[in-house]
Scaffold this motif. Structure first.
Motif, PDB file in Angstrom:
ATOM      1  N   LYS A  57       0.806  -1.228   0.000  1.00 12.82           N
ATOM      2  CA  LYS A  57       0.000   0.000   0.000  1.00 12.82           C
ATOM      3  C   LYS A  57       0.842   1.283   0.000  1.00 12.82           C
ATOM      4  CE  LYS A  57      -4.093  -2.054   2.133  1.00 12.82           C
ATOM      5  NZ  LYS A  57      -5.105  -1.944   3.232  1.00 12.82           N
ATOM      6  N   ARG A  58       2.126   1.184  -0.371  1.00  9.63           N
ATOM      7  CA  ARG A  58       2.945   2.392  -0.443  1.00  9.63           C
ATOM      8  C   ARG A  58       2.458   3.314  -1.562  1.00  9.63           C
ATOM      9  NH1 ARG A  58       5.460   5.574   2.971  1.00  9.63           N
ATOM     10  NH2 ARG A  58       7.187   6.708   2.031  1.00  9.63           N
ATOM     11  N   ARG A  59       2.071   2.723  -2.679  1.00 10.45           N
ATOM     12  CA  ARG A  59       1.536   3.508  -3.798  1.00 10.45           C
ATOM     13  C   ARG A  59       0.250   4.222  -3.367  1.00 10.45           C
ATOM     14  NH1 ARG A  59       2.328   5.772  -9.000  1.00 10.45           N
ATOM     15  NH2 ARG A  59       0.376   5.647 -10.160  1.00 10.45           N
ATOM     16  N   GLU A  60      -0.546   3.522  -2.547  1.00  7.51           N
ATOM     17  CA  GLU A  60      -1.793   4.112  -2.062  1.00  7.51           C
ATOM     18  C   GLU A  60      -1.493   5.339  -1.192  1.00  7.51           C
ATOM     19  OE1 GLU A  60      -5.378   2.794   0.967  1.00  7.51           O
ATOM     20  OE2 GLU A  60      -4.494   1.269  -0.357  1.00  7.51           O
ATOM     21  N   LYS A  61      -0.459   5.242  -0.350  1.00  9.73           N
ATOM     22  CA  LYS A  61      -0.063   6.381   0.488  1.00  9.73           C
ATOM     23  C   LYS A  61       0.448   7.531  -0.389  1.00  9.73           C
ATOM     24  CE  LYS A  61       1.179   3.536   4.485  1.00  9.73           C
ATOM     25  NZ  LYS A  61       2.276   3.072   5.377  1.00  9.73           N
ATOM     26  N   PHE A  62       1.166   7.176  -1.446  1.00  7.28           N
ATOM     27  CA  PHE A  62       1.681   8.176  -2.392  1.00  7.28           C
ATOM     28  C   PHE A  62       0.529   8.947  -3.046  1.00  7.28           C
ATOM     29  CE2 PHE A  62       2.773   8.890  -6.933  1.00  7.28           C
ATOM     30  CZ  PHE A  62       3.771   9.845  -6.775  1.00  7.28           C
TER      31      PHE A  62
END
Length: 335
Positions: A57-62
């Motif tokens: 979910k790093r992309r989601e945080k981005f």
């Protein structure tokens, strides 16, 4: 001109769709992520979220950061290169929208900050180790004041209790066992005393050879400083019996206690130490040195504080160097 900048930039430059596909990428980004060309990168990466970012979910945080501020100044992430190696990158990105405010794509730059991240983590580790060492050497509140670069740390306490303990006949034992075994034995004994000091919320001041010094009521004042020291002293007599000489004889200790005002502070710039000064300290030391094996000798000052809470045996009057005749008592047990 833009194409030239795009192709020759040392930072990675990209455009991605909202659902995680590359629209464009420059040679620098391909190189950062380990691909031979931008075309290979674009063709192979169809899901940035799972193929590039390591953290779930790093992309989601981005994307959430972009939705909130419409741009990210420095978004640090751990990512995978083509060969599986992990690197740290810093992204600066913004959302591109049409005249109706609809999101078209994300555009940004990427910098490989792996070396910088490693250096920062190494520095942080060293700082944590230094801080841990400082807090092991000094009381917590004093260590904090030292970190704040307070020039002179010295405090007066109107009421405190000081304990000295000394192993009986330890000098003779030193000649009978190897140095490494001697140090190991002292470490085992003093480690037990350290645990007692922590248990009762007392401050270990130092060890001098086979002598152990601890105080109550410093660096944070407390009303029950004498009671805490008394309880530790009684437990020290019990714990020392668990240790024996090679011929099976249990160790003995002399303990001396005194209460009164003290001055406490940090001295030195190398091998710094938090120490105590004053008549209270000197008399506590005399109570130990002029005490009796397996006994806890206390002054009349300490006796008056603990009387009615602990059981005492009057020793009588002894001659104390520099102080003359003093009435002392043996602390026997808690009532």
């Amino acid at each position: 001109m833009y194409r030239s900048i795009f192709e020759n930039a040392t930072e990675g430059i990209y455009q991605t769709t909202p659902n995680g596909k590359f629209i464009s990428a420059n040679p620098a980004l391909a190189n950062i992520l380990g691909y031979d060309s931008p075309e290979e990168l674009i063709n192979n990466i169809t899901d940035i979220s799972n193929q590039i970012y390591v953290e779930t979910k790093r992309r989601e945080k981005f994307i959430n950061a972009l939705k909130k501020d419409n741009n990210t100044a420095r978004f640090i992430s751990l990512v995978r290169r083509k060969n599986g190696n992990l690197i740290w990158i810093a992204e600066k990105a913004h959302s591109v929208k049409n005249s109706q405010g609809e999101l078209l794509y994300y555009e940004g730059t990427v910098e490989d900050v792996t070396n910088r991240k490693i250096a920062e983590e190494a520095l942080q580790y060293q700082q944590e180790q230094t801080e841990r060492l400082l807090f092991n050497i000094l009381p917590g509140p004093i260590a904090v004041r030292l970190q704040m670069q307070e020039s002179t740390i010295a405090d007066s306490f109107s009421e405190a209790t000081v304990l000295f303990a000394d192993l009986v006949n330890f000098t003779e034992l030193c000649t009978a066992i190897p140095p490494t075994e001697l140090v190991k034995l002292l470490n085992e004994i003093f480690s037990v005393f350290d645990q007692l000091a922590e248990q009762y919320g007392l401050e270990k001041i130092k060890t001098i050879g086979d002598a152990y010094m601890v105080a109550g009521g410093i660096p944070i004042e407390r009303e029950d400083h004498a009671e805490a020291i008394a309880q530790m002293a009684l437990d020290m007599l019990k714990e020392i019996k668990r240790f024996h000489t090679k011929d099976g004889q249990p160790f003995s200790i002399r303990i001396g206690i005194n209460s009164g005002p003290v001055v406490a502070g940090v001295i030195g710039i190398k091998k710094i130490i938090y120490d105590l000064w004053g008549d209270t300290v000197n008399i506590a030391s005399r109570m130990e040195s002029q005490g009796i094996a397996d006994k806890i000798q206390v002054t009349e000052f300490t006796y008056n504080i603990l009387c009615g809470k602990y059981l005492f045996q009057e020793r009588g009057t002894i001659s104390v160097k520099g102080k003359g005749e003093m009435k002392t008592y043996f602390l026997m047990d808690k009532l």
